[in-house]
Design a protein around this motif. Sequence first.
Motif: not given
Ligand code: PLP
Length: 397
Positions: A103, A205, A208, A236
Amino acid sequence: MIKASKRAMSIEYAIRDVVLPARELEKQGIKIIKLNIGDPVKFDFQPPEHMKKAYCEAIMEGHNYYGDSEGDRELREAIVEREKKKNGVDITPEDVQVTAAVTEALQFIFGALIDGGEEILIPGPSYPPYVGLVKFYGGVPKAYRTIEEEGWQPDIDDMRKKITDKTKAIAVINPNNPTGALYEKKTLKEIIDLAGEYDLPIISDEIYDLMTYEGKHVSPGSLTKDVPVIVMNGLSKIYFATGWRLGYMYFVDPENKLAEVREAIGKLARIRICPNTPAQKAAIAGLRGPMDYLEEYMAKLKERRDYIYKRLSEMPGISTQKPQGAFYIFPKIEEGPWKSDKEFVLDVLHNAHVLFVHGSGFGEGGEMHFRSIFLPPVPVLEEAMDNLEKFMKERLG
Ligand code: PLP
């Protein structure tokens, strides 16, 4: 009354906005099965022991100070090792910026790219902060179509049509939230070619990346020759440490086209001082440590994915694609009395006591869909699906 800024007031985050009506029902003593938030740690998943231990030890050993703005050097070295192994990228610790999770990386990237009016291409549907943050910084999020019938793969022709002289970058979320799509290598190559044609960087991004079922994740960073790619990842999801708020970004930029953007991101990083210091020690332990826990967790997730996919495929009035990655499924409401997906989600909440997120909360392409997580164990998913099936049969007469 003191007015708040319009840009803050206009922010919406559908995933958490639906919690409010659910809370009202819970206050009345009604049990709600919550399938809205993608947090594995709320279910039977935890960060691996060696990471928890490293976090505790870091605190006890006194690593409680401000660190470097770009992040701990040893962690950046561990990130370089991990990314070379996973993606074969040729980067150094200087190419890495540690962040308060993906984020914050998004905030840095959009903060560094947008002055006002620039367009960022994002997948439609898309994880909501892509819309919210681009707008917050004064930019315009522009959704490119992803094709549901093809497992939600990006539509390259549509992506091309959406490029204008204001386009500043192309964002790729793979594996995807909310659709669970895993993008094909061929598609990624086409995206890189298109970005190259228009001199655009790719924002990738990959939160996952190791969370896939049948196929394997391919990073655009591993395919590029000259197109700059900014890759984001973090603790995360695949390290199951959502609450630690730690992540990173790095630049694969063979021709150094992002030199100024990198300088701007460095400035944004310095003004917020540094990422969480002890969490970085835990990240080193995670990146360099064993990943066997992931195999066990992926087996659990696959069982849950298979279960929810089967139940939703057989559900009257609903159709769905099979997710290939992450822990989300994004079914389509094919028939029923509802005028919008939000109306559907609220009706399900009040009458079947299951909480989903309305598809339109994920922007363009999400209309008349809903998102469910499949993180809970099968008996919980079974209860949710039984309730939904009974509800659908009633509504469809
Ligand atoms: N990007 C995607 C595609 C996500 O689904 C999420 C969280 O659900 C994030 C980023 C947020 O990640 P982080 O916890 O590293 O801020």
